[in-house]
Design a protein around this motif. Structure first.
Motif, PDB file in Angstrom:
ATOM      1  N   ILE A  83       0.838  -1.204   0.000  1.00 39.16           N
ATOM      2  CA  ILE A  83       0.000   0.000   0.000  1.00 39.16           C
ATOM      3  C   ILE A  83       0.872   1.252   0.000  1.00 39.16           C
ATOM      4  CG2 ILE A  83      -1.578   1.377   1.426  1.00 39.16           C
ATOM      5  CD1 ILE A  83      -2.917  -1.249   2.239  1.00 39.16           C
ATOM      6  N   LYS A 141      -3.636   4.086   3.487  1.00 40.01           N
ATOM      7  CA  LYS A 141      -3.269   3.172   4.564  1.00 40.01           C
ATOM      8  C   LYS A 141      -4.090   3.455   5.812  1.00 40.01           C
ATOM      9  CE  LYS A 141       0.333   2.101   7.834  1.00 40.01           C
ATOM     10  NZ  LYS A 141      -0.381   2.641   8.971  1.00 40.01           N
ATOM     11  N   SER A 170      -7.660   2.256   5.222  1.00 41.01           N
ATOM     12  CA  SER A 170      -7.767   0.798   5.204  1.00 41.01           C
ATOM     13  C   SER A 170      -7.580   0.210   6.596  1.00 41.01           C
ATOM     14  CB  SER A 170      -6.770   0.200   4.217  1.00 41.01           C
ATOM     15  OG  SER A 170      -5.454   0.516   4.591  1.00 41.01           O
ATOM     16  N   THR A 171      -6.710   0.794   7.406  1.00 39.68           N
ATOM     17  CA  THR A 171      -6.538   0.333   8.786  1.00 39.68           C
ATOM     18  C   THR A 171      -7.799   0.572   9.597  1.00 39.68           C
ATOM     19  OG1 THR A 171      -4.167   0.783   8.662  1.00 39.68           O
ATOM     20  CG2 THR A 171      -5.124   0.563  10.858  1.00 39.68           C
TER      21      THR A 171
END
Length: 114
Positions: free
Chosen positions: A58, A67, A70-71
């Motif tokens: 990523i 990132k 998505s986390t």
């Protein structure tokens, strides 16, 4: 640099392996610390390695905000699945966080952005 992602990962993990090997030899190289490691622990180790490689992927092909999103999405999906599978309580602070995350996600990735 223009090195492929796999080469960069190998370089990074080689240093980590060497440092850990030196530390292991300096402390007590005669004792292996693999007693009590179950298949579940090995699954967790493999999962964490896959997470590390996916974060590297990523960060190479996307930016830091992707990132972060998505986390946060992974945390919320895990909590929602835990709620359904294990009766994990979803309280008001969690729901407020989910609303803020969803709003930020829409503002950043929504159809109104070119």
């Amino acid at each position: 640099s223009k090195a492929p992602l796999m080469i960069k990962s190998i370089q990074l993990y080689t240093w980590g392996t060497l440092i850990n090997l030196v530390t292991w030899i300096a402390t007590d190289a005669n004792v292996l610390q693999f007693q009590g490691i179950t298949p579940l622990v090995w699954c967790i180790i493999v999962n964490n390695a896959a997470v590390g490689l996916s974060v590297a992927f990523i960060m190479k092909y996307a930016d830091n905000i992707v990132k972060c999103f998505s986390t946060a999405a992974a945390v919320f999906i895990s909590a929602l699945l835990s709620s359904f599978l294990f009766d994990f309580p979803l309280d008001l602070p969690f729901m407020v966080g989910l609303f803020v995350y969803s709003t930020a996600f829409f503002l950043y990735f929504g159809n109104h952005n070119p």
